[in-house]
Design a protein around this motif. Structure first.
Motif, PDB file in Angstrom:
ATOM      1  N   GLY A 725       0.764  -1.128  -0.095  1.00 27.35           N
ATOM      2  CA  GLY A 725       0.034   0.065  -0.122  1.00 27.35           C
ATOM      3  C   GLY A 725       0.927   1.209  -0.108  1.00 27.35           C
ATOM      4  N   HIS A 726       1.954   1.203   1.007  1.00 29.25           N
ATOM      5  CA  HIS A 726       2.756   2.547   0.784  1.00 29.25           C
ATOM      6  C   HIS A 726       3.489   2.842  -0.419  1.00 29.25           C
ATOM      7  N   VAL A 727       4.062   1.511  -0.964  1.00 26.87           N
ATOM      8  CA  VAL A 727       4.571   1.359  -2.318  1.00 26.87           C
ATOM      9  C   VAL A 727       3.554   2.162  -3.400  1.00 26.87           C
ATOM     10  N   ALA A 728       2.574   1.458  -3.379  1.00 23.19           N
ATOM     11  CA  ALA A 728       1.541   2.149  -4.338  1.00 23.19           C
ATOM     12  C   ALA A 728       1.204   3.805  -4.417  1.00 23.19           C
ATOM     13  N   THR A 729       0.995   4.119  -2.922  1.00 24.46           N
ATOM     14  CA  THR A 729       0.903   5.496  -2.549  1.00 24.46           C
ATOM     15  C   THR A 729       2.012   6.357  -3.126  1.00 24.46           C
ATOM     16  N   VAL A 730       3.178   6.010  -2.958  1.00 19.48           N
ATOM     17  CA  VAL A 730       4.332   7.008  -3.359  1.00 19.48           C
ATOM     18  C   VAL A 730       4.334   6.657  -5.300  1.00 19.48           C
ATOM     19  N   ALA A 731       4.146   5.328  -5.717  1.00 19.96           N
ATOM     20  CA  ALA A 731       4.226   5.344  -6.976  1.00 19.96           C
ATOM     21  C   ALA A 731       3.118   6.174  -7.831  1.00 19.96           C
ATOM     22  N   ALA A 732       1.922   6.288  -7.303  1.00 22.22           N
ATOM     23  CA  ALA A 732       0.764   6.935  -7.763  1.00 22.22           C
ATOM     24  C   ALA A 732       0.531   8.509  -7.225  1.00 22.22           C
ATOM     25  N   LEU A 733       1.863   9.214  -6.688  1.00 23.64           N
ATOM     26  CA  LEU A 733       1.666  10.225  -6.347  1.00 23.64           C
ATOM     27  C   LEU A 733       1.096  11.102  -7.289  1.00 23.64           C
ATOM     28  N   PRO A 734       0.204  12.304  -7.336  1.00 25.52           N
ATOM     29  CA  PRO A 734      -0.215  12.900  -8.451  1.00 25.52           C
ATOM     30  C   PRO A 734       1.030  13.938  -8.793  1.00 25.52           C
ATOM     31  N   GLU A 735       0.510  14.335  -9.959  1.00 23.03           N
ATOM     32  CA  GLU A 735       1.788  15.292 -10.858  1.00 23.03           C
ATOM     33  C   GLU A 735       2.066  16.563  -9.961  1.00 23.03           C
ATOM     34  N   GLY A 736       1.048  16.917  -9.337  1.00 21.70           N
ATOM     35  CA  GLY A 736       1.328  18.324  -8.790  1.00 21.70           C
ATOM     36  C   GLY A 736       1.845  18.353  -7.351  1.00 21.70           C
ATOM     37  N   ALA A 737       2.217  17.206  -6.978  1.00 21.59           N
ATOM     38  CA  ALA A 737       2.979  16.966  -5.679  1.00 21.59           C
ATOM     39  C   ALA A 737       4.330  17.929  -5.655  1.00 21.59           C
ATOM     40  N   ARG A 738       4.772  18.637  -4.349  1.00 28.02           N
ATOM     41  CA  ARG A 738       5.729  19.678  -4.519  1.00 28.02           C
ATOM     42  C   ARG A 738       6.701  18.927  -3.756  1.00 28.02           C
ATOM     43  N   LEU A 739       7.729  18.631  -4.709  1.00 31.90           N
ATOM     44  CA  LEU A 739       8.938  17.691  -4.022  1.00 31.90           C
ATOM     45  C   LEU A 739      10.060  18.367  -4.268  1.00 31.90           C
ATOM     46  N   SER A 740      11.069  18.048  -3.571  1.00 35.70           N
ATOM     47  CA  SER A 740      12.321  18.425  -4.081  1.00 35.70           C
ATOM     48  C   SER A 740      13.116  17.590  -5.079  1.00 35.70           C
ATOM     49  N   GLN A 741      14.042  18.126  -5.666  1.00 36.44           N
ATOM     50  CA  GLN A 741      14.630  17.293  -6.731  1.00 36.44           C
ATOM     51  C   GLN A 741      15.341  15.756  -6.131  1.00 36.44           C
ATOM     52  N   ALA A 742      15.649  15.966  -5.048  1.00 37.71           N
ATOM     53  CA  ALA A 742      16.036  14.529  -4.251  1.00 37.71           C
ATOM     54  C   ALA A 742      14.706  13.704  -3.926  1.00 37.71           C
ATOM     55  N   GLN A 743      13.742  14.315  -3.604  1.00 30.64           N
ATOM     56  CA  GLN A 743      12.616  13.623  -3.387  1.00 30.64           C
ATOM     57  C   GLN A 743      11.858  13.069  -4.442  1.00 30.64           C
ATOM     58  N   GLU A 744      11.917  13.888  -5.552  1.00 29.25           N
ATOM     59  CA  GLU A 744      11.572  13.202  -6.941  1.00 29.25           C
ATOM     60  C   GLU A 744      12.393  11.962  -7.512  1.00 29.25           C
ATOM     61  N   GLU A 745      13.700  12.268  -7.240  1.00 29.19           N
ATOM     62  CA  GLU A 745      14.493  11.041  -7.625  1.00 29.19           C
ATOM     63  C   GLU A 745      14.157   9.845  -6.892  1.00 29.19           C
ATOM     64  N   SER A 746      14.061  10.023  -5.530  1.00 27.21           N
ATOM     65  CA  SER A 746      13.654   8.810  -4.759  1.00 27.21           C
ATOM     66  C   SER A 746      12.234   8.168  -4.904  1.00 27.21           C
ATOM     67  N   VAL A 747      11.405   9.173  -5.360  1.00 21.88           N
ATOM     68  CA  VAL A 747      10.095   8.665  -5.701  1.00 21.88           C
ATOM     69  C   VAL A 747      10.287   7.733  -6.978  1.00 21.88           C
ATOM     70  N   ALA A 748      10.896   8.392  -7.816  1.00 18.36           N
ATOM     71  CA  ALA A 748      11.064   7.422  -9.288  1.00 18.36           C
ATOM     72  C   ALA A 748      11.916   6.048  -9.097  1.00 18.36           C
ATOM     73  N   ALA A 749      12.825   6.149  -7.975  1.00 19.80           N
ATOM     74  CA  ALA A 749      13.603   4.914  -7.704  1.00 19.80           C
ATOM     75  C   ALA A 749      12.574   3.942  -6.968  1.00 19.80           C
ATOM     76  N   ILE A 750      11.478   4.530  -6.291  1.00 16.98           N
ATOM     77  CA  ILE A 750      10.598   3.353  -5.631  1.00 16.98           C
ATOM     78  C   ILE A 750       9.630   3.015  -6.376  1.00 16.98           C
ATOM     79  N   ARG A 751       9.441   3.862  -7.545  1.00 19.21           N
ATOM     80  CA  ARG A 751       8.327   3.370  -8.762  1.00 19.21           C
ATOM     81  C   ARG A 751       9.057   2.394  -9.559  1.00 19.21           C
ATOM     82  N   ALA A 752      10.318   2.679  -9.878  1.00 18.22           N
ATOM     83  CA  ALA A 752      10.980   1.586 -10.865  1.00 18.22           C
ATOM     84  C   ALA A 752      11.498   0.155 -10.363  1.00 18.22           C
ATOM     85  N   HIS A 753      11.615   0.351  -8.799  1.00 19.51           N
ATOM     86  CA  HIS A 753      12.226  -0.959  -8.287  1.00 19.51           C
ATOM     87  C   HIS A 753      11.507  -2.213  -8.632  1.00 19.51           C
TER      88      HIS A 753
END
Length: 856
Positions: A725-753
Motif C-alpha cells: 500500500g505504501h509503495v502504491a501510494t508513492v508510485a501513484a503520487l499526483p503530478e502536482g506534488a511539490r517535491l524537491s529534486q532529491a525527493q523526486e528521484e527517490s519517488v522515481a526509484a521506488i516506482r522503478a524498483h
C-alpha cells in the motif's frame, strides 16, 4: 717455610723442549706439568705496534710491563704471579720476543710473607735474563718493589682523575662478586699498577687475594682477568655479546662509565688508602668469616672504623644497627657497639633504637636499655604527631607506670609542642590508640578546641582529611564537639549555611544531628549538592523535618542550583508520585513541572521519561497543579502517544499529528520526529487518501519516509499488504506534488524498483493497487509483468508524472531514468534520499549508472 717455584719462559735456543723457539728456559724442581701449562697460557705478550721493533735498552724500557697475578681459589692460597717484559729480538734476530718470569706457590700469602701481589711491581726478584741451566732454585720470599701505600697516596694526590677511585673500586667489587672484567687505560703501566695498588689496598684482604689482574694486555677482549690494564694504543673492540662484560675506565682520555657506588666503597674511600690498613686489622674482630659482597662487608668495616674513632656517615650507622640485630657472634662486644652508637648518634629512628635497646638488654646493660626505651616512646609519639615517614601506629599500653609516664608526656606535648590542627588530630588519635587514661572533661575540651580550628581549615590535604574522619569514627566525643562547633558558627556568623558542604562538617551524619533540626536541614542540603542524583529523597526528608508536604521556592532553588534550576523528567515524575494528592501544593510546584515539561528532548530515553511524566501528571488531582500551558502539553502529548499506539491507518495517524503543537512543544515535536514515520510505515495505507496528503509532511519527515520505504521495498523481504500500500501510494503520487529534486528521484526509484526486482505476482498486485489512481502507470506495470513472463524487453515509455523517463522503459542510448540506489560492499542497500540521485546508483550488472547500459 713456604717457597716460590720459579719458571722462565721465552724464545731461546736452550730450554726444556730441546729445540730453539718459545719454551720454558728453566724451572724450579717440583714444578708440575699443570703449572707449566698455566704459566704458558698467561705468559703471552703482544707489544704496541709502535714498539714492535724496539731493540735498544731505551726503547725496550718504554715497552709496557705486564705484572700478572692468577689465583686458583677464592682465598688466593694457590696462585701464580708473572712479570712479562718485551725483549725485542730472539736469538734468530726476529722481533716479537718476550721474557716471562713466573713465581708459583701452593701457599702464596705465606711464601710472600703477607706481600700483596701488586706489591711485586718492579720487585728486584724479577729477572729477564735467560738462564744457562734449565734448573733454577726455588725462591724463599720476594722483596717488594717501590709500590707501597705511600707511593699510591702520592700518585692519587697528583692524578687529575683521582676522584674516579670510588667508581673504579665499585666496579672491581662487582667483577669479584658478580661477573665481568674491569679495564683500566692509562698512559703507562706504571700508572696502571698504581691504580691496581689503590684498589688492592682498599679491598678486603680476603677479596684482594682472590683478585686476578694483568697490568698490560694489548687486546683486553681476549682476557678474563678481573682487572685488566692497557695503554691508549690498545685495541678496545669488544664483540656485541662481550661488551656488557667489560667496564672500561679510560684515565688517559678521561672517559668513564656510570657505576653505582655501594655505601661500603664510600666509607673505604673516605678512610683512604693511607689509613685503611689498620681498619682491616680491626675488622677481623667483627667479621663473621663468610663476607663476600660489599653489603656483607659494610657493617663489620663500619663497626671496626667506629671503634677506632673514625666518623661514620648515616648509611654506615644504619648498616651497623641493622646488622647488629643478628650479630650474635660478637658476644659481649655487641653491647659495646650498641652503647657507642647510641651515644655518638642521637638522631637514630625508632626501629634502629629498638635494635640498640635489645642489644643493650641482651648484654645486661640495664641503664642503657632503660634510657633508650624512654627515648623510644617519646620519639614514637612525636613521630606520629608530626606524621614523620618512620611513624608507627600506636599500640595499647598495659604497664600502669608506663601509662602514667605516657599520659604526662602526652599532656606536655599538647601544651608545648603542638602547633597545627593536624598535629592535634594525630596526638588525639595516639591517645585513643594507646588507651591513655585521659580524663573525659580534658578530652571533651581538646576535641572542641580542635573542631573550632578545623572549621577554619581550607583545602586540607587528603591524608589530613582521612585522619580527621578516622578520629570522628573512633572517638564519639569528637562528633559531639564538631556538631557544637558548627552550631556556634551558624549562630554567630551569618551566611554559614554551606558549612556542611565543607570539611569537616561533611563528616557528620544524620544521627549526629538528632534534636538539631536547623543543622540537620543544612546537612541534607549539603548532601544534595555533593550527590545531585539523590536530591529528591533528600528534599522529602527536609519537608518532614519542617512538618510540611509541599516545597516552596526557596527550598527548590536551594536544592536545584546546578547545572540549571530545573527538574529532570525522572525527578519530576518521582516528585509528582510522592507528593500527596490529597494535599494542596505551592503554586511554584506547578511552575517547576511546567519547566520540566518544556525541556528539550534529544533521544528516545528522554522522550520515554517525558511521556511517563505526562502519564503521572494526568491524574485528575495532579492535573490541577499545572498551569494552563503545562496542562495543554500534557494532554496533547498523551493524545499523540495514544494515536501512535492505537491509530488503525497511516492517513489517520498523519492527520493526528497535523497540529501546530508539534512544532514548538518539545514532547509533541519529539514524538513526531522520532515515531511518526516508523509508525505510519507499520500501518495500512489508504492509497487514495494518503497520496493526496503525503506531500504535506515536512521536508525532513518526507525524506525519512521515502528513505525507509525504499529500504523496505528493496530489502528482498516478503511484500505484505502494508508495504504494498505504501509503495502504491508513492508510485501513484499526483503530478502536482511539490517535491524537491532529491525527493523526486527517490519517488522515481521506488516506482522503478518493483518492475525489475519484485516477483511478477507482487508486481501484478502493485498494478491493481495503482490502477484506480494512475491507469498509465498500471498499464506500464502490466506490460513489464508480461514482458518478464515472456522474456521480451519492454520499449521505453514516457509518463506524464514530472516528465521523467521510467527505469523500465529507459532507452539503451541514454542514462537510465531511475535505477536502484547504491549498494555498499556488505550488500546493504542505502536509501535514495541520502542526497545522491537514484540515477547515479550502481546498476544490477555492477556498472556505474551514469554510463550507457547494454541492451538486455
Amino acid at each position: 717455610m713456604s717457597h716460590f717455584q720459579q719458571l722462565y719462559y721465552t724464545s731461546c735456543e736452550h730450554g726444556l723442549s730441546g729445540f730453539s723457539g718459545f719454551q720454558f728456559n728453566a724451572v724450579s724442581a717440583g714444578v708440575t706439568a699443570g703449572t707449566r701449562q698455566a704459566v704458558e697460557a698467561l705468559a703471552g705478550y703482544e707489544p704496541p705496534r709502535s714498539l714492535v721493533e724496539s731493540d735498544t735498552p731505551e726503547l725496550l724500557e718504554r715497552c709496557p710491563v705486564n705484572l700478572c697475578y692468577r689465583p686458583y681459589d677464592r682465598a688466593g692460597r694457590t696462585a701464580t704471579a708473572l712479570c712479562v717484559r718485551y725483549v725485542g729480538r730472539d736469538s734468530a734476530r726476529r722481533f716479537g720476543n718476550y721474557f716471562a718470569h713466573a713465581l708459583h706457590s701452593d701457599d702464596f700469602p705465606a711464601a710472600g710473607d703477607g706481600l700483596l701481589p701488586i706489591e711485586l711491581w718492579n720487585s728486584p726478584a724479577w729477572t729477564h735474563a735467560v738462564s744457562p741451566s734449565t734448573d733454577i732454585p726455588t725462591l724463599a720470599g720476594a722483596a717488594p718493589g717501590p709500590l707501597d701505600v705511600r707511593a699510591v697516596v702520592g700518585f692519587l694526590r697528583g692524578h687529575p682523575h683521582a676522584g674516579r677511585l670510588p667508581e673504579l673500586l665499585a666496579a672491581v667489587f662487582a667483577a669479584l662478586t658478580e661477573h665481568g672484567s674491569v679495564v683500566v687505560v692509562d698512559r703507562s703501566t706504571e700508572e696502571i699498577a698504581h691504580w691496581f695498588g689503590a684498589v688492592s689496598y682498599l679491598l678486603p684482604p680476603p677479596l684482594c687475594r682472590g683478585l686476578s689482574f694483568a697490568t698490560y694486555v694489548l687486546r683486553p677482549a681476549r682476557s678474563r682477568m678481573h682487572l685488566i690494564g692497557t695503554v691508549p694504543e690498545a685495541t678496545l673492540a669488544f664483540a656485541a655479546d662481550d661488551e656488557a662484560a667489560y667496564t672500561v675506565f679510560d684515565f688517559a682520555r678521561g672517559v668513564f662509565p656510570e657505576v653505582t657506588v655501594p655505601a661500603l666503597v664510600g666509607l673505604l674511600t673516605r678512610i683512604g688508602v693511607g689509613s685503611v690498613r689498620p681498619v682491616w686489622s680491626w675488622t677481623a674482630d667483627y667479621a663473621e668469616g663468610g663476607e663476600v659482597t660489599p653489603d656483607d662487608w659494610h657493617a663489620p668495616v663500619a663497626a671496626a672504623a667506629a671503634s677506632g674513632g673514625i666518623p661514620l656517615a648515616a648509611a654506615d650507622v644504619h648498616a651497623v644497627v641493622d646488622w647488629l640485630a643478628g650479630a650474635e657472634h660478637l658476644g659481649a662486644r655487641r653491647a659495646a657497639v650498641a652503647a657507642g652508637l647510641h651515644r655518638a648518634h642521637r638522631g637514630l629512628d625508632d626501629a634502629r633504637l629498638t635494635v640498640l635497646s635489645a642489644a643493650a638488654k641482651a648484654s645486661g646493660d640495664t641503664a642503657v636499655h632503660e634510657e633508650i626505651e624512654g627515648k623510644l616512646y617519646g620519639l614514637r609519639m612525636r613521630a606520629y604527631t608530626t606524621a614523620a615517614e618512620d611513624a608507627v601506629e600506636p599500640v595499647p599500653l598495659t604497664d600502669p607506670a608506663a601509662r602514667r609516664r605516657a599520659t604526662a608526656l602526652w599532656e606536655r606535648l599538647l601544651e608545648t609542642e603542638v602547633r597545627t590542627a593536624r598535629e592535634r588530630t594525630r596526638l588525639l588519635l595516639w591517645a585513643v590508640g594507646t588507651r591513655l587514661p585521659v580524663p573525659p572533661e580534658a578530652m571533651a575540651g581538646e576535641t572542641l578546641t580542635l573542631s573550632r580550628a578545623l572549621l577554619g581549615t581550607t583545602a586540607p590535604a587528603p591524608a589530613f582529611r582521612r585522619e580527621v574522619a578516622r578520629l570522628v569514627h573512633v572517638l564519639p566525643v569528637m562528633r559531639t564537639s564538631l556538631a557544637t562547633a558548627v552550631e556556634e558558627a551558624l549562630e554567630h556568623r551569618a551566611g554559614q549555611e554551606q558549612l556542611f558542604g565543607q570539611f569537616p562538617a561533611e563528616l557528620l551524619g544524620e544521627g549526629d544531628l538528632a534534636g538539631r533540626p536547623l543543622l540537620l536541614e543544612h546537612h541534607l542540603r549539603a548532601r544534595a549538592e555533593r550527590d545531585p542524583s539523590n536530591t529528591v529523597p533528600l528534599m522529602f526528608k527536609i519537608l518532614r523535618i519542617r512538618g510540611r508536604t509541599s516545597p516552596d521556592e526557596e527550598l527548590l532553588r536551594g536544592l536545584w542550583r546546578q547545572p540549571s534550576r530545573t527538574w529532570t523528567h525522572r525527578e519530576a515524575a518521582r516528585i509528582a508520585t510522592e507528593l500527596p494528592v490529597s494535599e494542596p501544593v505551592d503554586k511554584v510546584v506547578g511552575e517547576w513541572f511546567d519547566r520540566a515539561l518544556s525541556q528539550g528532548i534529544e533521544d528516545e530515553d528522554a522522550l520515554a521519561s517525558c511521556v511517563h511524566l505526562c502519564e503521572v501528571l494526568s491524574h485528575p488531582r495532579r492535573f490541577t497543579w499545572l498551569p494552563a500551558g503545562a496542562a495543554d502539553r500534557v494532554r496533547v502529548t498523551l493524545d499523540l502517544a495514544a494515536a501512535l499506539r492505537d491509530a488503525p491507518e497511516a492517513t489517520e495517524l498523519f492527520a493526528a499529528f497535523a497540529i501546530p503543537e508539534t512544532g514548538p512543544w518539545a514532547a509533541p515535536r519529539a514524538l513526531k520526529r522520532l515515531h511518526l514515520v516508523p509508525a505510519m510505515l507499520r500501518l495500512p495505507a489508504d492509497v487514495g487518501l494518503l497520496r493526496g496528503r503525503l506531500a504535506e509532511l515536512t521536508h525532513r519527515d518526507l525524506d525519512q519516509y521515502l528513505s525507509r520505504l525504499y529500504q523496505e521495498a528493496a530489502g528482498g523481504g516478503r511484500i505484505d499488504d502494508v508495504l504494498l500500500g505504501h509503495v502504491a501510494t508513492v508510485a501513484a503520487l499526483p503530478e502536482g506534488a511539490r517535491l524537491s529534486q532529491a525527493q523526486e528521484e527517490s519517488v522515481a526509484a521506488i516506482r522503478a524498483h518493483p518492475e525489475e526486482h519484485w516477483h511478477v505476482s507482487d508486481l501484478k498486485r502493485l498494478e491493481e493497487a495503482v490502477r484506480p489512481h494512475s491507469a498509465a502507470l498500471a498499464d506500464h506495470y502490466a506490460e513489464r509483468a508480461g514482458a518478464r513472463r515472456s522474456g521480451t524487453p519492454a520499449p521505453a515509455r514516457r509518463f506524464p508524472f514530472f516528465g521523467r523517463r521510467t527505469a523500465a522503459a529507459a532507452p539503451t542510448d541514454s542514462p537510465t531514468a531511475a535505477e536502484p540506489p547504491d549498494t555498499d560492499a556488505t550488500g546493504t542497500t542505502s536509501g535514495p534520499s541520502s542526497g545522491t540521485s537514484a540515477s547515479r546508483g550502481t546498476g544490477s550488472d555492477g556498472s556505474n549508472g551514469s554510463k550507457k547500459k547494454k541492451g538486455r
